[in-house]
Structure formats: C-alpha cells, structure tokens
Design a protein around this motif. Structure first.
Motif, PDB file in Angstrom:
ATOM      1  N   ASN A  58     -12.034 -40.866 -13.942  1.00 21.71           N
ATOM      2  CA  ASN A  58     -11.586 -41.721 -12.849  1.00 21.71           C
ATOM      3  C   ASN A  58     -12.770 -41.969 -11.908  1.00 21.71           C
ATOM      4  OD1 ASN A  58     -11.827 -39.478 -11.161  1.00 21.71           O
ATOM      5  ND2 ASN A  58      -9.651 -38.988 -11.274  1.00 21.71           N
ATOM      6  N   GLU A  59     -12.594 -42.913 -11.006  1.00 23.58           N
ATOM      7  CA  GLU A  59     -13.687 -43.331 -10.118  1.00 23.58           C
ATOM      8  C   GLU A  59     -14.201 -42.176  -9.264  1.00 23.58           C
ATOM      9  OE1 GLU A  59     -16.397 -46.165  -8.700  1.00 23.58           O
ATOM     10  OE2 GLU A  59     -14.992 -46.307 -10.350  1.00 23.58           O
ATOM     11  N   ARG A 119     -16.321 -39.859 -11.379  1.00 28.32           N
ATOM     12  CA  ARG A 119     -17.613 -40.502 -11.683  1.00 28.32           C
ATOM     13  C   ARG A 119     -18.574 -40.364 -10.499  1.00 28.32           C
ATOM     14  NH1 ARG A 119     -17.297 -43.752 -16.207  1.00 28.32           N
ATOM     15  NH2 ARG A 119     -15.211 -44.361 -16.822  1.00 28.32           N
ATOM     16  N   ARG A 120     -18.057 -40.613  -9.306  1.00 27.01           N
ATOM     17  CA  ARG A 120     -18.910 -40.516  -8.117  1.00 27.01           C
ATOM     18  C   ARG A 120     -19.398 -39.084  -7.904  1.00 27.01           C
ATOM     19  NH1 ARG A 120     -19.127 -45.280  -5.921  1.00 27.01           N
ATOM     20  NH2 ARG A 120     -17.346 -46.675  -5.834  1.00 27.01           N
ATOM     21  N   MET A 143     -21.373 -44.145 -14.450  1.00 26.40           N
ATOM     22  CA  MET A 143     -20.519 -45.136 -13.791  1.00 26.40           C
ATOM     23  C   MET A 143     -19.988 -46.209 -14.745  1.00 26.40           C
ATOM     24  SD  MET A 143     -20.180 -43.972 -10.819  1.00 26.40           S
ATOM     25  CE  MET A 143     -19.340 -45.278  -9.972  1.00 26.40           C
TER      26      MET A 143
END
Length: 187
Positions: free
Chosen positions: A109-110, A113-114, A185
């Motif tokens: 999920n975002e 990833r971050r 990303m």
C-alpha cells in the motif's frame, strides 16, 4: 624523505566500493512488491540449538514474480522456519504445503511504500557516512605526510584525488538510492 609519498588511492577506492556493495545487499532485503530470494537473507532460524541463517536450512526459490518458496530440508524445522518468517517483520503471511513454505508477495500500500523509501534513504545515508569516514582516513594520511614534509602542491594534489573518489562514490550511492526508491514506488 616525504617527497616520495604515495597515497594508496586503490585501497580507498576499494573500501568505498565495499560500502557501495554493502548498500546493494541492504537494498536487496527491502521488499518492493515482487519476490526476491535476498529478502529472506536476514532471517535467522533456531535450528539444532543455534541461530542459523534461513538459507542454510532450506532452499529459497522465486518461481514467479509475486511468490517466494522455501523448501525446508528437515521436516522438524518447518514450524521453526515458519515462526521465524512470521516474526521477521517482512509483513508476509507464510502458507504451508508439506515441507514447502510459500510466501505470496502482496501488493504494497502507499503508506508501506513511503516507509520503505525512508528505510532505503537511511541505508543510503549510512553508506555515505562510511564513505566520509574513508575520506577522513585518506585526509589524515595526507596530513601526517604533510607533517613529515611533503610539499603543499603534493598535499593539494592528493587531497583533490581523495575528494574526487569521495564525490564519485557519493554520486553512485545517490543514483542507487534513486533507482531503489523508484522501484519501491512503482505500482
């Protein structure tokens, strides 16, 4: 006489390359949404009374991009290997199939990833610190030689050579970080 001072730039460059190689290994352990055998390298299993690397008690394969399989050689260790994977912090739920443990790689999920890009940045910064320490060692050798009597021109030449090696190594680390962050990303 100090006029025949020769800084071992090959040694400095070799050490800087070692820091970069270590960074590549650390990057290999980061999960990017596709499977990699190196992502399980840091996992240690309690086997036969000692902590043992996973790859010394099982065969690790990547049959497809989103699946890693681990074929445990000793049936008695399957439970311990599964427990080690669960506790490793990979965020992957192992599935048992006899002596084979399958690790389906879920989509990241975002938020994950971050956080992984931040971890990659920390790894890169650690490698840069190693490079700077190697640079300092080289500069210390030059200062010692200056105290022993090398000319100021020679001192400037060697300092420039060390700085050039440092700049090249830092640039390589920055490029590797950029590539890894793009890979993480990528959806």
């Amino acid at each position: 006489m100090a006029d025949d001072f020769m800084l071992d730039t090959d040694d400095l460059e070799r050490r800087m390359d070692g820091a970069h190689a270590s960074l590549r290994v650390e990057f290999g352990t980061l999960r990017t949404g596709r499977g990699s055998a190196s992502m399980v390298d840091p996992i240690m299993v309690d086997a036969y009374g000692a902590m043992t690397p996973l790859n010394q008690v099982a065969t690790v394969n990547v049959p497809e991009p989103r699946m890693v399989t681990i074929n445990v050689w000793d049936k008695g260790l399957v439970g311990k290997v599964e427990k080690a994977i669960r506790e490793s912090g990979l965020g992957i739920n192992p599935q048992l199939n006899g002596t084979i443990i399958m690790l389906p790689i879920p989509e990241l999920n975002e938020e994950r990833r971050r956080s992984l890009t931040k971890v990659a940045g920390q790894y890169a910064e650690s490698a840069k610190v190693s490079i700077r320490n190697i640079r300092r060692d080289g500069m210390d050798q030059i200062k010692k030689a200056k105290n022993d009597g090398i000319s100021e021109d020679d001192q400037k030449f060697w300092e420039g050579a060390v700085q050039e090696l440092t700049d090249k190594a830092i640039t390589a680390i920055d490029k590797a970080l950029e590539v890894k962050q793009q890979e993480i990303m990528q959806v």
